[in-house]
Design an enzyme around this catalytic site. Structure first.
Site, PDB file in Angstrom:
ATOM      1  N   GLU A  81       0.808  -1.224   0.000  1.00  0.00           N
ATOM      2  CA  GLU A  81       0.000   0.000   0.000  1.00  0.00           C
ATOM      3  C   GLU A  81       0.840   1.272   0.000  1.00  0.00           C
ATOM      4  OE1 GLU A  81      -2.589  -0.712   3.321  1.00  0.00           O
ATOM      5  OE2 GLU A  81      -4.054  -1.781   2.092  1.00  0.00           O
ATOM      6  N   GLU A 112       7.342 -22.038   7.745  1.00  0.00           N
ATOM      7  CA  GLU A 112       7.814 -21.181   8.838  1.00  0.00           C
ATOM      8  C   GLU A 112       8.894 -21.855   9.698  1.00  0.00           C
ATOM      9  OE1 GLU A 112       5.197 -21.590  12.765  1.00  0.00           O
ATOM     10  OE2 GLU A 112       4.109 -20.559  11.168  1.00  0.00           O
TER      11      GLU A 112
END
Length: 272
Positions: A81, A112
């Protein structure tokens, strides 16, 4: 210092399946109300990381977010953004997630848990000591993130983190840790809830404050925003109208000519 994973502790509520929709909503909302207060307690830590980040970016560095699962997705969201909001290069703030782009939409099994992939993912961007790397992990125990920051430290790269547990392994490897202690989740262990909200609030603060410090906001307006749709073109036109006290038609012509709110205002004031 002892380490207790409060994000994994039992919820303060039980028998959720017996609650009405109204009860569920009120209880979730009551828990959510505590998140901004937890963020407030971490403001000094947030300030320290942002101050360092601004200096690095002023010197030509970049800001990296690295995480897994929800934490990784939030980092990517915040990074993505920045170009439309502040008109900066997509290479200034970069989000990296364990498992790569596939993991943005779908869980990638055991991604992960890798202690080597995080550093490989960073090196793909030619990471250097000019940059800042912020590890995001609600638990503060994600191996992918911790190992990546350890490698950064060894290579003199500034490190920070956003976590929701006190004295976590991730905090200990971060030069500038941010700990937002939100407590147990409404649904036990579901850290996409309060912990995710806390991380989003902190990420908002990091990029917004940094971009203001770098000069990408004038007054309170996004003068460097990308004019990528009609809504933003209309918003830009109104900004120019207000800043220069001119008609909508004049403002629209200036925006079409210069394709930037900032440049339109500057050139008008300079008599161009």
């Amino acid at each position: 210092m002892s380490f207790t994973k409060t994000t994994e502790q039992d919820s303060n509520y039980d028998h959720l399946e017996k609650m009405s929709v109204n009860e569920l909503l009120k209880n979730i909302n009551n828990e959510d109300k505590t998140v901004p207060l937890a963020v407030e307690k971490a403001l000094p830590q947030i300030e320290s990381l942002i101050t360092q980040t601004v200096e690095k970016l002023k010197q030509g560095g970049r800001l990296f977010y690295i995480g897994a699962g929800t934490s990784g997705r939030l980092g990517i969201l915040d990074a993505s953004e920045c170009p439309p909001t502040f008109g900066v290069s997509p290479n200034l703030v970069i989000g990296i997630i364990a498992g790569g782009d596939t993991a943005i939409r779908n869980a990638v099994e055991f991604a992960e848990d890798s202690i080597s992939q995080g550093w490989k993912d960073l090196k793909a961007y030619n990471i250097s000591e000019n940059d800042v790397v912020v590890g995001i992990a609600a638990s503060g125990t994600t191996p992918y993130v911790i190992a990546a920051l350890e490698n950064c430290n060894e290579n003199n790269i500034l490190t920070g983190c956003i976590t929701c547990n006190k004295n976590s392994p991730l905090s200990k490897v971060s030069k500038y840790p941010i700990e937002v202690i939100v407590g147990p989740e409404f649904v036990t262990g579901s850290s996409r809830m309060k912990a995710g909200t806390a991380q989003k609030l902190v990420l908002n603060m990091i990029t917004t404050t940094t971009m203001i410090q770098l000069g990408h906001i004038k007054g309170n307006k996004m003068v460097d925003m990308q004019l990528s749709n009609n809504k933003l073109v209309n918003r830009g036109t109104k900004m120019i109208m207000k800043a220069l006290n001119i008609s909508e038609n004049e403002a629209s012509k200036l925006l079409k000519k210069y394709k930037s709110v900032r440049l339109a205002i500057q050139n008008y004031n300079n008599g161009n």
